[in-house]
Design a protein around this motif. Structure first.
Motif, PDB file in Angstrom:
ATOM      1  N   ARG A 214       0.822  -1.215   0.000  1.00 38.12           N
ATOM      2  CA  ARG A 214       0.000   0.000   0.000  1.00 38.12           C
ATOM      3  C   ARG A 214       0.855   1.264   0.000  1.00 38.12           C
ATOM      4  O   ARG A 214       0.362   2.358  -0.276  1.00 38.12           O
ATOM      5  CB  ARG A 214      -0.959  -0.013   1.186  1.00 38.12           C
ATOM      6  N   GLY A 215       2.120   1.155   0.307  1.00 40.45           N
ATOM      7  CA  GLY A 215       3.028   2.288   0.184  1.00 40.45           C
ATOM      8  C   GLY A 215       2.700   3.475   1.067  1.00 40.45           C
ATOM      9  O   GLY A 215       3.022   4.619   0.735  1.00 40.45           O
TER      10      GLY A 215
ATOM     11  N   LEU B  66       0.511   0.834 -14.838  1.00 38.18           N
ATOM     12  CA  LEU B  66       1.456   0.967 -13.735  1.00 38.18           C
ATOM     13  C   LEU B  66       1.943  -0.364 -13.176  1.00 38.18           C
ATOM     14  O   LEU B  66       2.641  -0.378 -12.159  1.00 38.18           O
ATOM     15  CB  LEU B  66       0.804   1.804 -12.621  1.00 38.18           C
TER      16      LEU B  66
ATOM     17  N   TYR C  30      -6.275   0.307  -5.404  1.00 37.64           N
ATOM     18  CA  TYR C  30      -5.026  -0.090  -6.047  1.00 37.64           C
ATOM     19  C   TYR C  30      -3.844   0.499  -5.274  1.00 37.64           C
ATOM     20  O   TYR C  30      -4.020   1.369  -4.425  1.00 37.64           O
ATOM     21  CB  TYR C  30      -5.017   0.370  -7.512  1.00 37.64           C
ATOM     22  N   ALA C  31      -2.671   0.041  -5.574  1.00 37.82           N
ATOM     23  CA  ALA C  31      -1.503   0.517  -4.835  1.00 37.82           C
ATOM     24  C   ALA C  31      -1.224   1.993  -5.100  1.00 37.82           C
ATOM     25  O   ALA C  31      -0.526   2.635  -4.323  1.00 37.82           O
ATOM     26  CB  ALA C  31      -0.276  -0.330  -5.211  1.00 37.82           C
ATOM     27  N   TRP C  32      -1.784   2.519  -6.187  1.00 36.79           N
ATOM     28  CA  TRP C  32      -1.492   3.892  -6.599  1.00 36.79           C
ATOM     29  C   TRP C  32      -2.722   4.806  -6.547  1.00 36.79           C
ATOM     30  O   TRP C  32      -2.628   5.973  -6.861  1.00 36.79           O
ATOM     31  CB  TRP C  32      -0.939   3.890  -8.021  1.00 36.79           C
ATOM     32  N   GLY C  33      -3.894   4.277  -6.194  1.00 32.69           N
ATOM     33  CA  GLY C  33      -5.097   5.103  -6.148  1.00 32.69           C
ATOM     34  C   GLY C  33      -6.344   4.252  -6.308  1.00 32.69           C
ATOM     35  O   GLY C  33      -6.325   3.047  -6.066  1.00 32.69           O
TER      36      GLY C  33
ATOM     37  N   SER D  53      -0.365   4.468   1.868  1.00 31.08           N
ATOM     38  CA  SER D  53      -1.745   4.907   1.651  1.00 31.08           C
ATOM     39  C   SER D  53      -2.697   3.880   2.255  1.00 31.08           C
ATOM     40  O   SER D  53      -2.388   2.697   2.331  1.00 31.08           O
ATOM     41  CB  SER D  53      -2.032   5.065   0.156  1.00 31.08           C
TER      42      SER D  53
ATOM     43  N   ASN E 182       6.383   2.040  -5.725  1.00 29.36           N
ATOM     44  CA  ASN E 182       5.377   2.684  -4.884  1.00 29.36           C
ATOM     45  C   ASN E 182       6.058   3.693  -3.959  1.00 29.36           C
ATOM     46  O   ASN E 182       7.272   3.919  -4.048  1.00 29.36           O
ATOM     47  CB  ASN E 182       4.524   1.653  -4.126  1.00 29.36           C
ATOM     48  N   ASP E 183       5.298   4.289  -3.074  1.00 34.38           N
ATOM     49  CA  ASP E 183       5.857   5.354  -2.241  1.00 34.38           C
ATOM     50  C   ASP E 183       6.844   4.849  -1.195  1.00 34.38           C
ATOM     51  O   ASP E 183       7.492   5.656  -0.522  1.00 34.38           O
ATOM     52  CB  ASP E 183       4.731   6.140  -1.566  1.00 34.38           C
TER      53      ASP E 183
END
Length: 311
Positions: A152-153, A173, A160-163, A155, A203-204
């Motif tokens: 989840r980085g 992605l 999704y892992a990015w939004g 978040s 990811n973040d």
């Protein structure tokens, strides 16, 4: 490896598949995790140092399959083969073939090789192979909660892992199936197998390929998620673990007494029309004696444990 500072998060999802629910508040301690799935090059170093033979490189052990006729059964593994036409999506046998001689060195069969694929994730590894590598490297396999928290980085609650969009603005992605699974891919290069690790954005937390490319083994036995208070951080489940081995057996096949572990992350075979599991909350039960052309792994080191060997 990247250090993931411990914390709490909403694990699971109520919006996709029933085995992901309920959403529950979970807390994990800090840990280190590999930036990428273990590659063919890294696994080759392990094999060279230890002489390890993977599960699918050895003839099936009769002790593991009591009553089964194993006469003439040669070592091999499951390889994805796209069918020539549209097929029912409720029967994976249309696109999975057991191929004698398929293994991590020969990912699509005995005449294939990993030449030029050093930076691709290793595949055709059963659970015991992933665990053996982790032990050799001075590491461990992640729990399902650790894996999802890292994916989840930082978040919380996103699909999704990015939004909350699979392809925001049309951006791809992760390495997942594009087109009509399992017969047609719309990828420009026509590739429907693995890609080099890090081909897609991190990811973040700086982790690549947590979503797509290959499913990843976790150390947890598969079971229905444990419910918990989902609102109050004080009631978060600390460092949750899966079921017992016996509880992980598939109730739909009571005659099969083979434990199942949790896989996470989806793979290059996940598609919008089939297996929308290219998400942090997604999970899949996999028998520990199984190896396929779309399963790999990565490792962790928990704070307080002995450090990684540096290999």
């Amino acid at each position: 490896m990247r250090l993931i500072e411990g914390g709490s998060f909403a694990m699971g999802s109520d919006r996709f598949y029933p085995e992901e629910a309920p959403v529950r508040r979970v807390k994990v301690d800090s840990f280190w995790i590999d930036e990428a799935p273990v590659t063919n090059a890294a696994f080759a170093a392990f094999v060279a140092a230890t002489g390890h033979r993977t599960f699918v490189e050895r003839p099936p052990d009769p002790k593991l399959y009591p009553g089964a006729d194993l006469d003439g059964v040669a070592p091999g593994s499951l390889v994805f083969r796209p069918p020539a036409a549209l097929v029912p999506l409720d029967d994976p046998s249309w696109w999975w073939d057991f191929v004698e001689g398929a293994d991590w060195r020969h990912p699509t069969g005995p005449d294939s090789s990993i030449e030029g694929l050093d930076d691709h994730p290793v595949v055709h590894v059963a659970y015991e192979d992933a665990a053996a590598y982790a032990k050799w490297a001075g590491k461990a396999l992640p729990t399902e909660a650790e894996w999802e928290y890292a994916a989840r980085g930082g978040s919380d609650g996103l699909d999704y892992a990015w939004g909350d969009e699979l392809a925001p603005g049309g951006a791809i992605l992760a390495n997942y199936w594009q087109g009509m699974f399992p017969v047609a891919t719309t990828k420009a290069d026509g590739n429907y197998r693995t890609t080099p690790v890090g081909r897609f954005p991190a990811n973040d937390y700086g982790l690549v390929d947590m979503i797509g490319n290959v499913w990843e083994w976790t150390r947890d036995w598969y079971a229905a998620p444990q419910a918990a208070n989902t609102k109050s951080p004080c009631c978060a489940i600390p460092n949750p673990r899966g079921a017992t081995r016996a509880q992980s057996y598939d109730s739909a096949m009571p005659e099969v007494r083979i434990g199942r572990k949790v896989l996470k992350g989806g793979s290059h075979l996940c598609a919008a029309n089939y297996c929308q599991r290219y998400r942090p909350a997604a999970r899949h039960a996999q028998q520990i004696d199984s190896a396929t052309s779309h399963i790999g792994f990565r490792c962790v080191v928990r704070r307080g444990a002995s450090g990684a060997s540096g290999r």
